[in-house]
Design a protein around this motif. Structure first.
Motif, short mmCIF file in Angstrom:
data_model
loop_
_atom_site.label_atom_id
_atom_site.label_comp_id
_atom_site.label_asym_id
_atom_site.label_seq_id
_atom_site.Cartn_x
_atom_site.Cartn_y
_atom_site.Cartn_z
N ASP A 265 0.81 -1.21 0.00
CA ASP A 265 0.00 0.00 0.00
C ASP A 265 0.85 1.27 0.00
O ASP A 265 0.32 2.38 0.04
CB ASP A 265 -0.95 0.02 1.19
N GLN A 266 2.18 1.09 -0.05
CA GLN A 266 3.08 2.25 -0.10
C GLN A 266 4.34 1.85 -0.85
O GLN A 266 4.85 0.74 -0.68
CB GLN A 266 3.44 2.72 1.32
N VAL A 267 4.83 2.75 -1.67
CA VAL A 267 6.05 2.51 -2.44
C VAL A 267 6.97 3.71 -2.26
O VAL A 267 6.53 4.86 -2.37
CB VAL A 267 5.75 2.30 -3.94
N VAL A 268 8.24 3.44 -1.98
CA VAL A 268 9.24 4.49 -1.81
C VAL A 268 10.40 4.20 -2.77
O VAL A 268 10.88 3.06 -2.84
CB VAL A 268 9.76 4.55 -0.36
N THR A 269 10.85 5.22 -3.48
CA THR A 269 11.94 5.04 -4.44
C THR A 269 13.20 5.75 -3.95
O THR A 269 13.14 6.88 -3.44
CB THR A 269 11.56 5.60 -5.81
N GLN B 119 1.00 -1.80 5.33
CA GLN B 119 0.63 -1.41 6.70
C GLN B 119 1.88 -1.14 7.53
O GLN B 119 1.99 -1.58 8.68
CB GLN B 119 -0.23 -2.50 7.35
N GLY B 120 2.80 -0.42 6.93
CA GLY B 120 4.01 -0.02 7.64
C GLY B 120 5.12 -1.05 7.69
O GLY B 120 6.20 -0.78 8.22
N LYS B 121 4.87 -2.24 7.13
CA LYS B 121 5.88 -3.31 7.16
C LYS B 121 6.57 -3.43 5.80
O LYS B 121 5.91 -3.48 4.76
CB LYS B 121 5.21 -4.64 7.52
#
Length: 400
Positions: A336-340, A356-358
Motif C-alpha cells: 500500500d506504499q512505495v518508496v523510491t 501497513q508499515g511493514k
C-alpha cells in the motif's frame, strides 16, 4: 522405499540430491520428458540465447553424478498416468511402482490461440532448450522482432534481440509493462532502460491477431495498427503443468495444491516447483523462481523421509536486461506504499514496498547493496521508516 520423481528441472534435481544427502538409500528414479539432463532455465532467455553460455554450463549436475548417486535418470520419457490406488506411474516406456511419488512438472508457456495466429510458423515461446534452439537461428541482425507481453520473459527477450541487432517492438495489452509483478515506479525504470537501447514499447495495445499465411509477418492491433515482423515471440506468461495431477484426481488450486510440507491430497504424492502451490497468509502461493523450486523440493524430500518441516517462502528473483541487473527480494502482493531511492549512475535505483508499515519487498536495479540490505531487513522482520529510505546517506545504518 521406492521414490519416483516426475520432471527434469531445478526442483527434480534438488529433490534427488536432497534425498540422497539425507540418507535415502533405496531406489530413486527421475523421469524427464526432455532429452537433456536437468538444467537451469533462467539463462535460456539471456546468456544461452546470446550464445554466451553452452549446454555444459546450463546442466545442473554432471552426467557422472547421477550414476555415482545411484539415481536412475530417464530422459525423453513422458509420464502418461498415475494409478494412486495401485501406486504405479505409467510412462510411454513402461510402468514404475512407487512408495513415494513427486511431481515437479513445472509450467508450460501460454500461446495465443490458433485463431489469433498463435501457431503460425515464425512464432516462438521461451521455456525449454528446444524452444531457444529453434529461436536462436532466427535472431539475426536487421530482422524485425515483435515481442508480445511486457513481463520479465518478454523484456529479457527484447533486450537480447537488441543486443543482436534486431529491430524490436514490444507490445503490452495492459496499461503498462510489468503490471502484474511490479510497481509503476519499477516499470518506469525498466521502460526507460529499454527505450534508451532502442526498443519500441507499445502499452495499452490490444492484439487482434498475428498476421500471415504460411509464416508470421506481423501483428495487427485492435486499433487498426499493423506492426510488421519477421518473427514473433509470445511472452504472455505460463500455466502450471497440472495435467498429470488432474487426471489422477489430485486437488488443484493455482497449481497442484500441497500442504505446508509439500504433500498433495494423496498421502503418497508430493509436489514442488512451478507446478505446486502452498498455503500462505490465508491463501495459496505459487512461486515461479529458482529459489522457490529448490526450497520447496528440499522441504518435500525431508517430509518423504519423515523429517518434515513447514516450508517458509524466501522469495528472491532476478532479471538481466542489457547490462542492467534487476534483483528482487520479497513478495510485493498487497503493498500500500512505495518508496523510491535514486542512486548515482544511469538506470540505478531501488523501489521499496510496504504493507501497513511493514517492509515486504525491494526491487533493486543495478544496486546490489540495496538488494542485500533489503533482503536482510525482510528476512529479519525489520521495517525502517519509509521516510528514511530516500534520504539516508548509507543504507547500512538501517540494519542497526
Amino acid at each position: 522405499m521406492r521414490i519416483v520423481i516426475v520432471g527434469g528441472g531445478q526442483a527434480a534435481a534438488s529433490m534427488a540430491a536432497r534425498l540422497r544427502a539425507k540418507g535415502h538409500e533405496g531406489p530413486l528414479t527421475v523421469i524427464g520428458n526432455e532429452p537433456a539432463a536437468p538444467y537451469q532455465r533462467p539463462p535460456l532467455s539471456k546468456a544461452y540465447l546470446l550464445g554466451q553460455m553452452g549446454l555444459d554450463r546450463l546442466t545442473l549436475r554432471a552426467p557422472d553424478w547421477w550414476r555415482d548417486q545411484g539415481i536412475g535418470l530417464h530422459l525423453s520419457e513422458t509420464a502418461l498416468s498415475i494409478d494412486p490406488a495401485a501406486r504405479v506411474l505409467t510412462t510411454d516406456r513402461g510402468t514404475y511402482p512407487y512408495d513415494a511419488l513427486a511431481l515437479t512438472t513445472g509450467a508450460v508457456p501460454r500461446r495465443l490461440p490458433a485463431a489469433m495466429g498463435g501457431d503460425l510458423p515464425g512464432t516462438h515461446v521461451i521455456r525449454t532448450l528446444a524452444d531457444v534452439d529453434a529461436l536462436a537461428p532466427q535472431m539475426r541482425e536487421g530482422r524485425r522482432l515483435v515481442v508480445i507481453g511486457g513481463g520479465y520473459i518478454g523484456l529479457e527477450a527484447a533486450a537480447v534481440a537488441r543486443k543482436l541487432g534486431l529491430e524490436v517492438t514490444l507490445i503490452e495489452a495492459a496499461p503498462r509493462i510489468l503490471g502484474r509483478v511490479a510497481a509503476a515506479e519499477t516499470a518506469d525504470l525498466i521502460r526507460a532502460l529499454h527505450r534508451a537501447h532502442g526498443v519500441t514499447i507499445l502499452e495499452g495495445a490490444a492484439i487482434s491477431r498475428i498476421t500471415g499465411e504460411a509464416q508470421a509477418d506481423g501483428v495487427a492491433l485492435t486499433d487498426g495498427r499493423q506492426i510488421p515482423a519477421d518473427l514473433v515471440i509470445m511472452g504472455i506468461g505460463v500455466l502450471p503443468d497440472t495435467a498429470l495431477a488432474a487426471a489422477a484426481g489430485l486437488a488443484l488450486d493455482n497449481g497442484i495444491a500441497t500442504d505446508s510440507r509439500g504433500r498433495t491430497s494423496d498421502p503418497a504424492i508430493w509436489a514442488a516447483g512451478d507446478c505446486a502451490s502452498v498455503p500462505w497468509q490465508g491463501g495459496r502461493l505459487r512461486l515461479e523462481s529458482v529459489g522457490g523450486a529448490i526450497d520447496m523440493a528440499e522441504c518435500a524430500a525431508d517430509d518423504m523421509l519423515g523429517q518434515g518441516r513447514d516450508y517458509a517462502p524466501k522469495a528472491w528473483f532476478w532479471s538481466d536486461q542489457f547490462d542492467a541487473k534487476l534483483q528482487i527480494a520479497g513478495l510485493n502482493a498487497g503493498h500500500d506504499q512505495v518508496v523510491t531511492r535514486a542512486e548515482q549512475g544511469d538506470h540505478t535505483a531501488s523501489v521499496w514496498y510496504y504493507r501497513q508499515g511493514k517492509l515486504i519487498a525491494v526491487d533493486a536495479l543495478n544496486d546490489a547493496r540495496a538488494y542485500m540490505i533489503g533482503k536482510r531487513l525482510i528476512e529479519g522482520g525489520l521495517s525502517p521508516d519509509p521516510a528514511a529510505i530516500p534520504t539516508v546517506a548509507d543504507l547500512r545504518v538501517l540494519l542497526s
